[in-house]
Design a protein around this motif. Structure first.
Motif, PDB file in Angstrom:
ATOM      1  N   UNK A 179       0.863  -1.192   0.000  1.00  0.00           N
ATOM      2  CA  UNK A 179       0.000   0.000   0.000  1.00  0.00           C
ATOM      3  C   UNK A 179       0.899   1.241   0.000  1.00  0.00           C
ATOM      4  N   UNK A 180       0.470   2.279  -0.726  1.00  0.00           N
ATOM      5  CA  UNK A 180       1.277   3.498  -0.819  1.00  0.00           C
ATOM      6  C   UNK A 180       1.365   4.144   0.552  1.00  0.00           C
ATOM      7  N   UNK A 181       2.557   4.616   0.922  1.00  0.00           N
ATOM      8  CA  UNK A 181       2.674   5.232   2.245  1.00  0.00           C
ATOM      9  C   UNK A 181       1.865   6.539   2.291  1.00  0.00           C
ATOM     10  N   UNK A 182       1.324   6.820   3.441  1.00  0.00           N
ATOM     11  CA  UNK A 182       0.520   8.045   3.577  1.00  0.00           C
ATOM     12  C   UNK A 182       1.428   9.270   3.519  1.00  0.00           C
TER      13      UNK A 182
END
Lengths: 206, 154
Positions: free
Chosen positions: A5-8
């Motif tokens: 998942x893309x980092x926030x």
């Protein structure tokens, strides 16, 4: 492979950026608060046209000298008394009923024959020295406008039950509730009762 | 073996600052809407006299003339009253040309309804104002307004 998942994105510095913008706008802008006394200048007169002859009693002469002192109708006066003196003059209504000059039926003044005939004839003339300070000049103008406004307020209160200055301010700001054209007509009617006739002679040179 | 492990420690969770930018942006938009950009820097003293019978002025059809003694930065020009139009000093005789040039910046349909706002320092001689008015009459811009802050009414 497992889907990562893309980092926030860290939004913590967003506030700093917004603050920077805010401060920039605070510094480079001014709050719009300009108000003032409006005045119409007379157009340039044709050299060949004779100026109309005015009766001395219909002209209210205010002279301001270089020491900011007032001479009103040949009497020295404090600026605090100018408003009442101007009102008395404008509201005098000295013309006789049935005479050749229009009788002023709404005037409540002293009806002195030595003062103005009716508000339409009455002219206030301000003469100032070149070295009069601008502050005094504006103070005099303000008092004279106040005299007109108070008389107009009185008449609008009597005829239409509103204050001339309040309705005019509301119309200018576009916040007037009700029939605007009707209010405009009523304002014009009041204006005709006490037309503003302020003459500013060219400042005298020494 | 317990299924529900007790959370270690009793620390408070950190306060979320995620909405802080929103608050600041709201402030920012308020200021952007409520203010106008300062378009020219004023080179003369501007202590305006106050009056209480004022009317509001409509900004979109107004050109400004500033007058007063030169401010501290320009003190070498003396203490005589000076006229500033746009962002330069002009002499009395150049007022007409400068004000006509300044009028060109307004929207075309408003150029006939132009109002000249006079922002004059209170220590100026009124003779200078008379000179300006005379020039304005020649330029046929007859509607003027003396800018005065609203005085507190007694």
């Amino acid at each position: 492979m497992a889907k990562r998942s893309a980092p926030e994105i860290n939004a913590g510095s967003m506030a700093d950026i917004a603050f920077l913008l805010l401060i920039f706008f605070l510094v480079t802008t001014t709050v719009d608060k300009d108000k003032g006394l409006s005045r119409s200048l007379p157009p340039i007169q044709d050299e060949n046209v004779e100026p109309p002859i005015l009766k001395q009693k219909n002209v209210f002469v205010v002279i301001v000298n270089r020491n900011d002192e007032l001479l009103v109708e040949d009497e020295p006066m404090e600026i605090g008394d100018l408003r009442q003196a101007a009102k008395d003059f404008l509201d005098n209504g000295g013309a006789k009923k049935g005479g050749e000059v229009v009788y002023c039926d709404y005037c409540q003044g002293a009806r002195d024959i030595a003062s103005s005939d009716n508000p339409d004839k009455a002219i206030i003339s301000v003469k100032s020295d070149r070295e009069t300070s601008y502050e005094t000049y504006i103070a005099v103008q303000n008092e004279l406008v106040a005299a007109y406004n108070e008389l107009r307020n009185r008449e609008s209160q009597r005829l239409f039950n509103f204050k001339y200055t309040e309705v005019k301010a509301a119309l200018d700001a576009g916040t007037f509730k009700g029939n605007e054209t009707k209010a405009d007509e009523q304002l014009d009617q009041i204006k005709d009762m006490y037309p503003m006739k302020l003459s500013e002679a060219e400042a005298k040179s020494n | 073996m317990s299924k529900f492990k007790k959370k270690s420690g009793g620390e408070l969770p950190p306060i979320s600052t995620a909405s802080l930018p929103d608050i600041v942006f709201m402030l920012l938009f308020f200021f952007m809407v409520a203010t106008v950009l300062r378009d020219n820097d004023i080179k003369v003293a501007q202590q305006l006299p106050s009056a209480d019978q004022t009317e509001k002025l409509t900004k979109d059809r107004t050109v400004f003339i500033y007058a007063g003694k030169p401010s501290a930065q320009y003190a070498k020009l003396g203490t005589e009253g000076k006229i500033q139009i746009g962002d330069k000093f002009v002499g009395v005789k150049e007022v007409k040309a400068a004000i006509l040039e300044e009028r060109e910046r307004l929207r075309v349909e408003l150029q006939d309804k132009v109002i000249v706002a006079l922002k004059v320092d209170k220590e100026t001689n009124s003779g200078l104002v008379t000179d300006i008015k005379e020039e304005l009459r020649e330029a046929n811009m007859l509607k003027i307004i003396y800018v005065t802050p609203q005085a507190v009414q007694q």
